[in-house]
Design a protein around this motif. Structure first.
Motif, mmCIF file in Angstrom:
data_model
loop_
_atom_site.group_PDB
_atom_site.id
_atom_site.type_symbol
_atom_site.label_atom_id
_atom_site.label_comp_id
_atom_site.label_asym_id
_atom_site.label_seq_id
_atom_site.Cartn_x
_atom_site.Cartn_y
_atom_site.Cartn_z
ATOM 1 N N HIS A 347 0.798 -1.213 0.000
ATOM 2 C CA HIS A 347 0.000 0.000 0.000
ATOM 3 C C HIS A 347 0.832 1.265 0.000
ATOM 4 O O HIS A 347 0.367 2.308 -0.382
ATOM 5 C CB HIS A 347 -0.951 0.012 1.197
ATOM 6 N N MET A 348 2.065 1.152 0.478
ATOM 7 C CA MET A 348 2.850 2.363 0.600
ATOM 8 C C MET A 348 4.012 2.391 -0.385
ATOM 9 O O MET A 348 4.224 3.370 -1.083
ATOM 10 C CB MET A 348 3.360 2.483 2.026
ATOM 11 N N GLY A 349 4.739 1.312 -0.462
ATOM 12 C CA GLY A 349 5.956 1.318 -1.274
ATOM 13 C C GLY A 349 5.707 1.178 -2.752
ATOM 14 O O GLY A 349 6.580 1.467 -3.571
ATOM 15 N N LEU A 350 4.516 0.704 -3.113
ATOM 16 C CA LEU A 350 4.235 0.452 -4.528
ATOM 17 C C LEU A 350 2.803 0.853 -4.839
ATOM 18 O O LEU A 350 1.953 0.841 -3.965
ATOM 19 C CB LEU A 350 4.378 -1.041 -4.854
ATOM 20 N N VAL A 351 2.560 1.175 -6.088
ATOM 21 C CA VAL A 351 1.188 1.285 -6.568
ATOM 22 C C VAL A 351 0.971 0.027 -7.415
ATOM 23 O O VAL A 351 1.521 -0.095 -8.505
ATOM 24 C CB VAL A 351 0.980 2.545 -7.415
ATOM 25 N N ALA A 353 -1.280 -1.130 -9.187
ATOM 26 C CA ALA A 353 -1.907 -1.020 -10.506
ATOM 27 C C ALA A 353 -0.957 -0.425 -11.547
ATOM 28 O O ALA A 353 -1.249 -0.454 -12.736
ATOM 29 C CB ALA A 353 -3.170 -0.168 -10.414
ATOM 30 N N PHE A 354 0.163 0.109 -11.106
ATOM 31 C CA PHE A 354 1.125 0.687 -12.043
ATOM 32 C C PHE A 354 1.929 -0.391 -12.745
ATOM 33 O O PHE A 354 2.107 -1.491 -12.222
ATOM 34 C CB PHE A 354 2.109 1.583 -11.298
ATOM 35 N N GLU A 358 6.801 2.390 -13.815
ATOM 36 C CA GLU A 358 6.219 3.547 -13.136
ATOM 37 C C GLU A 358 6.552 3.517 -11.647
ATOM 38 O O GLU A 358 6.776 4.548 -11.023
ATOM 39 C CB GLU A 358 4.706 3.587 -13.354
ATOM 40 N N ASN A 359 6.581 2.312 -11.081
ATOM 41 C CA ASN A 359 6.930 2.215 -9.674
ATOM 42 C C ASN A 359 8.412 2.437 -9.439
ATOM 43 O O ASN A 359 8.822 2.759 -8.325
ATOM 44 C CB ASN A 359 6.537 0.841 -9.133
ATOM 45 N N ILE A 361 10.126 4.778 -10.159
ATOM 46 C CA ILE A 361 10.482 6.176 -9.873
ATOM 47 C C ILE A 361 9.609 6.771 -8.767
ATOM 48 O O ILE A 361 9.712 7.969 -8.481
ATOM 49 C CB ILE A 361 10.364 7.071 -11.126
ATOM 50 N N LEU A 362 8.781 5.965 -8.137
ATOM 51 C CA LEU A 362 7.869 6.500 -7.119
ATOM 52 C C LEU A 362 8.657 7.246 -6.037
ATOM 53 O O LEU A 362 9.532 6.675 -5.400
ATOM 54 C CB LEU A 362 7.054 5.369 -6.492
ATOM 55 N N LYS A 402 2.341 -5.266 -15.150
ATOM 56 C CA LYS A 402 1.662 -4.660 -14.016
ATOM 57 C C LYS A 402 2.289 -5.182 -12.725
ATOM 58 O O LYS A 402 2.535 -6.370 -12.573
ATOM 59 C CB LYS A 402 0.175 -5.005 -14.065
ATOM 60 N N ASN A 405 1.204 -8.251 -10.779
ATOM 61 C CA ASN A 405 1.450 -9.578 -11.334
ATOM 62 C C ASN A 405 2.855 -10.107 -11.054
ATOM 63 O O ASN A 405 3.212 -11.181 -11.527
ATOM 64 C CB ASN A 405 1.206 -9.576 -12.844
#
Ligand SMILES: Nc1ncnc2c1ncn2[C@@H]1O[C@H](COP(=O)(O)OP(=O)(O)OP(=O)(O)O)[C@@H](O)[C@H]1O
Ligand SMILES: [Mg+2]
Lengths: 510, 380
Positions: A347-351, A353-354, A358-359, A361-362, A402, A405
């Motif tokens: 919930h915090m370190g990754l999105v 659905a991205f 994309e993750n 560079i979060l 994604k 996955n």
């Protein structure tokens, strides 16, 4: 001899180009505890999901008690006596234990009658298997260990003869895990069949009768647990010798990088979570915080990382104050060289659905490296993501996949790669190897020590005492929000355990 | 475990599934038509003919679609941030003030190609400002935008009545509207565009704002998927916790997103006011703000989907008017029912057929596997 509880014959499953299960042949004897181990992404969860009817195999046959069956959905699986305890619990938080157990199998159109029956049945199950839980307690008020017990009760209530547990100890404290294994042994002795997936080889050795090793979608070996060793299993899993305990040289501590003074943090209900904590972390050392989950470690690191506000105290990064009262901006702290691998990667370190890139560079999406004016420089981001994928051996190596996955361990590597590759001055890591396989643990531990040797300050929080002991140069123990002791890396395990359990506190109070 | 079944290939997900939903919606609508004693087949033919059969039909269909593209984009942008902006109606209304301001003030003296950009900016700013207060209330006070934007729709309607009737309406006009703008406040029609494909648009009001709507759709795509701001918006939409961790300010993102959303709704006012009526009439929004919700749902919040869905709804509006005209038993209200059914099936129940379709696709891929030993690539 009676037929095996489960027989998988040539089970095969692909997700697009990923071959998650390849021609699996596996026999699980009735009345045994069967361990399944394998690297992250080896296909363990997928195989169990097929058994439980979440996924359909592309080909192959499943025999339950000798009979060939088609498991079309979880209901069919339950009907065949298969129960599953998921890593992420599937309980209704604001229902009671009893309500959760009978959910979906109420048994009568009018609840009242069903409840009485369910209560009696639950009582019987609890007594038979020594699974004590208060049937009227609300789930959200139970500790995770008990919540898991409710999951097991739920499966038994539905008449499970075969119980699948996917990484059940990831969230448990060591005593809770021991208790779980006692329960499993008892279930086995009563004739139930249990499949246990875990990354902790010690648990495999302690609790299972047989163990199968998966690698890249295939079952590569099945052994009697008594005839194998941790070293052999690790080697079978990864395909090479694995160092189970990292080697590291003497620490060369330098100047103080991070200093925490009298920090006090309350949660949203006003309960004190961190109580007057003071410590510092020097360049070139790893400070580990040991403690049973839920003793304020999470709140401590979230406050230092600028995610949560404190009520009192000071935190200095490189001698400069961090505005912990007004909740400092995590982005600004990153610019000042503080990186944070959060405990809660989902919930915090990754999105989830991205896509992977994309993750990657979060939190660093402000960096001109990844931007062309106001636009994302997608080519640059992907090239960078590919480099990290390569270096951290993230599988499958596709930046367009994604994130949801990826298997759990690979998700963890995405976060670690992102934070470590920024080469921060201070690295805060929460549960770095939760759900990660032995090969990857070796790799992650090596990188953390490399960070230390390069003169970085590392603050490590983990509920795995082994991990704390093998990585840390100094160990702080947290109990009930307070730092109750500091020991060096050679500290005795029993002594640390006592500190973690708050024993000294109790003695002092007497 | 969010996806128990195999994923659908993209073409089925974005093409087949909406098509099935539509067919079912039309089927049920057909039953309703049958119920009032008219032939559903004839009604369908009338609708398609009315919407696409003639030059002016096409002109009207695309004219309505223009409104829905703007309001659909308005809802979609907010969706990406996890916000449900139901206030498109009111934001478009207030956007009309911006257009009228520029049209009345400058239309008499300046040419349209100077007035138009100013009107775009004015309508956008007006709509954005109308979205600002609910945005601020949400970000600072946690007041849900669903509630506040609905309330703001009513406030906008009342304000407009007051301003139009008390201030803008000239004495000699009976109906609640402003005077007609000067030549500079009138947009060129797109008759030439339809002429180019051999259609005569006659008096249909299709105008330059249609092309602006398409440009807006493209810019929204760029914003959401290609800019840093869009990245932050999506992060916030998927996981506020991750946004916090990434140092993205919730306050800032909610306010910016809602203002962009409001600006898009505000620009919808260009089409009826500057493009068609050349004056501000009180009811110019006519529910387009709400249709935008259905359009965004059906278009999966993707600009391409939104343009297609907007054209579909344009067809329902235009073709529906034709049916009401030709079939005495079918009134204007019946058309609303049919539109409602489309919204119900294509919007609210869009996932109803998904599991079945997934099972069918899974079955197909199994068969293929047995004959062809190696298949690669799922579909995405
Ligand atoms: N729904 C899905 N779509 C695409 N690929 C998937 C999906 N589910 C799993 N995979 C892929 O299948 C492979 C096996 O994944 P699985 O979750 O079974 O691994 P695992 O052995 O349980 O790993 P871990 O120990 O990390 O939990 C991985 O490469 C994963 O990325
Ligand atoms: Mg797994």
């Amino acid at each position: 001899m009676s037929a095996a509880a489960i027989e998988l014959i040539g089970v095969d499953k692909r997700f697009g180009s990923v071959h998650a299960n390849r021609d699996i042949h596996l026999t699980i004897e009735k009345g045994t505890i069967h361990g399944i181990i394998g690297e992250n992404g080896a296909g363990k969860s997928t195989l169990m999901s097929i058994l439980y009817g979440f996924y359909q195999a592309d080909s192959g046959e499943i025999r339950i008690n000798g009979k060939s069956t088609k498991i079309t959905d979880p209901n069919a699986a339950i009907g065949m006596g298969i129960g599953m305890v998921h890593q992420h619990f599937m309980l209704v938080e604001n229902f009671t234990v009893l309500e959760n157990v009978m959910l979906g199998v109420e048994g009568a159109p009018l609840l009242k009658k069903g409840i009485a029956k369910a209560r009696a049945e639950l009582k019987r199950l609890e007594q038979e298997y020594e699974l004590d839980v208060d049937p009227d307690a609300l789930i959200e008020e139970l500790p995770v260990g008990l919540q898991q017990r409710v999951e097991i009760l739920k499966a038994l209530y539905r008449g499970a003869e075969i119980l699948v547990l996917d990484e059940p100890t990831g969230v448990l404290t060591p005593p809770e895990a021991d208790h779980l294994f006692r329960i499993l042994e008892q279930l086995r002795d009563q004739g139930k069949t249990i499949i246990l997936i875990t990354h902790k080889l010690r648990e495999i050795m302690a609790a299972t009768d047989n163990v199968s090793v998966m690698r890249q979608g295939s079952v590569v070996a099945t052994k009697k647990t008594s005839e194998t060793s941790v070293e052999e299993l690790a080697e079978l899993m990864v395909g090479r010798r694995v160092l189970l305990r990292v080697q590291k040289g003497e620490a060369q501590p330098g100047e103080v990088k991070l200093s925490v003074e009298n920090l006090t943090v309350r949660d949203s209900r006003g309960v004190i979570m961190v109580d007057n904590a003071s410590f510092n972390v020097r360049a070139g050392e790893i400070v580990g915080i040991a403690g049973v989950a839920g003793n304020g470690q999470s709140q401590l690191i979230e406050t230092i990382a600028g995610i949560r506000a404190a009520v009192a105290g000071r935190v200095l990064l490189d001698g400069q104050l961090i505005d912990i009262m007004g909740a400092a901006d995590p982005g600004e702290l990153r610019d000042r060289g503080l990186a944070h691998v959060p405990e809660d990667r989902h919930h915090m370190g990754l999105v989830l659905a991205f896509e992977e890139y994309e993750n990657s560079i979060l939190g660093y999406h402000d960096d001109p490296l990844y931007l062309k004016g106001p636009f994302l420089d997608i080519d640059a981001i992907k090239a960078d993501a590919r480099k990290k994928i390569e270096k951290y051996d993230i599988r499958p190596g596709d930046p367009n996949l994604k994130t949801a996955n990826f298997s759990g361990g690979n998700q963890q590597k995405i976060v670690l790669a992102r934070e470590i590759e920024r080469d921060p001055g201070v690295l805060i890591i929460g549960q770095p190897t939760r759900g990660v396989d032995v090969g990857a643990i070796e790799f992650i531990h090596k990188r953390i020590i490399e960070m230390r040797d390069a003169g970085k300050a590392v603050l490590l929080v983990s509920v795995e005492l082994d991990e704390i002991r093998s990585l840390s140069d100094r160990i702080l123990v947290m109990f009930a929000g307070r730092i109750v002791g500091e020991r060096d890396a050679e500290a005795d395990e029993g002594e640390l355990g006592c500190l973690m359990a708050g024993v000294e506190q109790l003695e002092a109070a007497e | 475990m969010s996806q128990p079944f195999a994923k659908l290939p993209a073409w089925a997900d974005y093409g087949l599934l909406p098509l099935i939903n539509l067919i079912v919606a039309f089927f049920v609508a057909g039953l309703v038509v049958l119920l009032v004693g008219e032939s559903p087949i004839e009604a369908a033919v009338l609708m398609v003919k009315g919407a696409f059969g003639t030059g002016d039909g096409v002109g009207y269909t695309l004219y309505y679609a223009t409104n829905f593209i703007f309001t659909g984009l308005c809802v979609a942008v907010a969706f990406h941030c996890g916000l449900f902006n139901i206030g498109g109606e009111g934001q478009a209304y207030i956007g009309g003030l911006g257009v009228a301001f520029v049209g009345l003030g400058l239309g008499d003296t300046l040419p349209w190609w100077i007035v138009f950009p100013l009107a775009i900016v004015a309508s956008g700013i007006a709509g954005a400002l109308w979205a600002l207060i609910p945005a601020w209330l949400q970000a600072r006070r946690g007041s849900h935008v669903v509630i506040t934007t609905i309330m703001f729709n009513f406030i906008a309607a009342s304000i407009m009545v007051y301003i139009v009737v008390q201030i803008l309406k000239p004495m000699n006009i009976q109906s609640p509207e402003t005077r007609v703008f000067g030549a500079g406040g009138q947009l060129p029609s797109l008759g030439w565009l339809l002429n180019a494909v051999g259609l005569n648009m006659r008096s249909a009001p299709l105008n330059l704002s249609f092309l602006i709507a398409l440009v807006a759709a493209f810019l929204v795509w760029v914003l959401i998927w290609r800019t840093k701001l869009g990245y932050e918006i999506r992060t916030m939409g998927f996981s506020p916790k991750a946004a916090r961790y990434a140092g993205i300010s919730e306050l800032r993102i909610i306010i910016i997103t809602m203002m962009i959303s409001g600006a898009l709704a505000g620009m919808m006012a260009l089409n009826p006011i500057m493009g068609a009526q050349h004056r501000l009439q009180l009811d110019f929004v006519a529910g387009a703000g709400f249709v935008g919700i259905a359009v965004a749902l059906m278009g999966r919040s993707h600009p391409v989907g939104i343009v297609l869905a907007a054209i579909l709804f344009g067809m329902l509006y235009q073709g529906g008017a034709e049916i009401a005209f030709d079939m005495p038993n079918i009134s204007r209200d019946m058309i609303v029912i049919i539109q409602g059914l489309v919204i119900l099936f294509a919007g609210a129940l869009e996932h109803m057929f998904r599991p079945t379709l997934q099972r069918i696709f899974h079955g197909l891929s199994l068969k293929k596997d047995q004959t062809v030993p190696v298949i690669a690539g799922g579909g995405q």
